[in-house]
Design a protein around this motif. Structure first.
Motif, PDB file in Angstrom:
ATOM      1  N   LEU A 134       3.479  -6.378  -4.629  1.00  0.00           N
ATOM      2  CA  LEU A 134       3.521  -4.938  -5.524  1.00  0.00           C
ATOM      3  C   LEU A 134       3.163  -3.370  -5.491  1.00  0.00           C
ATOM      4  O   LEU A 134       2.541  -3.278  -4.515  1.00  0.00           O
ATOM      5  N   VAL A 135       4.457  -2.905  -5.730  1.00  0.00           N
ATOM      6  CA  VAL A 135       4.590  -1.413  -4.492  1.00  0.00           C
ATOM      7  C   VAL A 135       4.290  -0.550  -6.318  1.00  0.00           C
ATOM      8  O   VAL A 135       4.950  -0.724  -6.953  1.00  0.00           O
ATOM      9  N   GLY A 136       4.150   0.162  -5.546  1.00  0.00           N
ATOM     10  CA  GLY A 136       3.531   1.397  -6.413  1.00  0.00           C
ATOM     11  C   GLY A 136       4.549   1.986  -6.829  1.00  0.00           C
ATOM     12  O   GLY A 136       5.618   2.285  -6.242  1.00  0.00           O
ATOM     13  N   LYS A 137       5.187   3.400  -7.765  1.00  0.00           N
ATOM     14  CA  LYS A 137       5.800   4.154  -8.011  1.00  0.00           C
ATOM     15  C   LYS A 137       5.703   4.858  -6.517  1.00  0.00           C
ATOM     16  O   LYS A 137       7.127   5.287  -6.612  1.00  0.00           O
ATOM     17  N   ASP A 138       4.797   5.222  -5.577  1.00  0.00           N
ATOM     18  CA  ASP A 138       4.354   6.162  -5.164  1.00  0.00           C
ATOM     19  C   ASP A 138       5.610   6.216  -3.830  1.00  0.00           C
ATOM     20  O   ASP A 138       5.099   6.584  -2.145  1.00  0.00           O
TER      21      ASP A 138
END
Length: 145
Positions: free
Chosen positions: A107-111
Motif C-alpha cells: 500500500l502506497v500513500g498519496k505522498d
C-alpha cells in the motif's frame, strides 16, 4: 455502486491496461493492470495498492482479489487504485521499485511513501482501517464533514 457495476468496472479496467493514461474516471476503474503503471501518476491523487504474484493462478492472489472485489466501494471512498502484477518475467517498473517475492501487496500513500507491505491476503476492512489511521486520510475525513 452495485456488485454488478463493480464487476463490470473491474472487467473494463483489466481489459484496458492503459485506462489511467487515457483519463478513465477512477471512481469506476479501480483495478488496473500494473505492468505499465507508473506510481508517479498517482501521487497526491490516489493510494495505490499493488498486488503482486508470480502467477494469476496463485491461490493467495486469487483470494486477495476476491476480498478486494467484495468491497470495491470502500476502496473508491479512500481513493485507492489497485494495480496487479502477476508476471515476474515482464520486469515491470513496479517490480523494480518494490522488489516483491512471490505473493504480496504493498500500500502506497498519496505522498508516494510505502505505508504497508504484507505477504498474505487482507480484507478490505483491514486495509481500510490502516488507511483511516493515516494523517492525510484523517484530514480528508475532517474536511468532508
Amino acid at each position: 455502486m452495485t456488485r454488478l457495476a463493480a464487476m463490470f468496472a473491474m472487467f473494463l479496467s483489466l481489459t484496458a491496461p492503459h485506462a489511467w493514461a487515457e483519463g478513465t474516471d477512477m471512481t469506476e476503474a479501480v483495478i488496473i493492470d500494473g505492468l505499465t503503471a507508473n506510481l508517479a501518476e498517482f501521487k497526491w491523487t490516489h493510494r495505490p495498492l499493488i498486488v503482486f504474484a508470480d502467477s494469476p493462478y496463485d491461490p493467495a492472489f486469487v483470494r486477495q482479489m476476491e476480498l478486494i472485489e467484495d468491497d470495491l466501494p470502500a476502496l473508491v471512498e479512500r481513493d485507492v487504485v489497485v494495480l496487479t502484477d502477476t508476471d515476474p518475467s515482464a520486469r515491470s517498473a513496479l517490480r523494480s521499485a518494490l522488489h516483491p517475492r512471490g505473493f504480496g501487496f504493498v500500500l502506497v500513500g498519496k505522498d508516494g511513501g510505502i505505508k504497508l507491505r504484507k505477504p498474505s491476503p487482507w480484507t478490505v476492512r483491514e486495509i481500510s482501517r490502516t488507511i483511516d489511521k493515516m494523517p492525510m486520510r484523517q484530514q480528508e475525513i475532517r474536511e468532508s464533514r
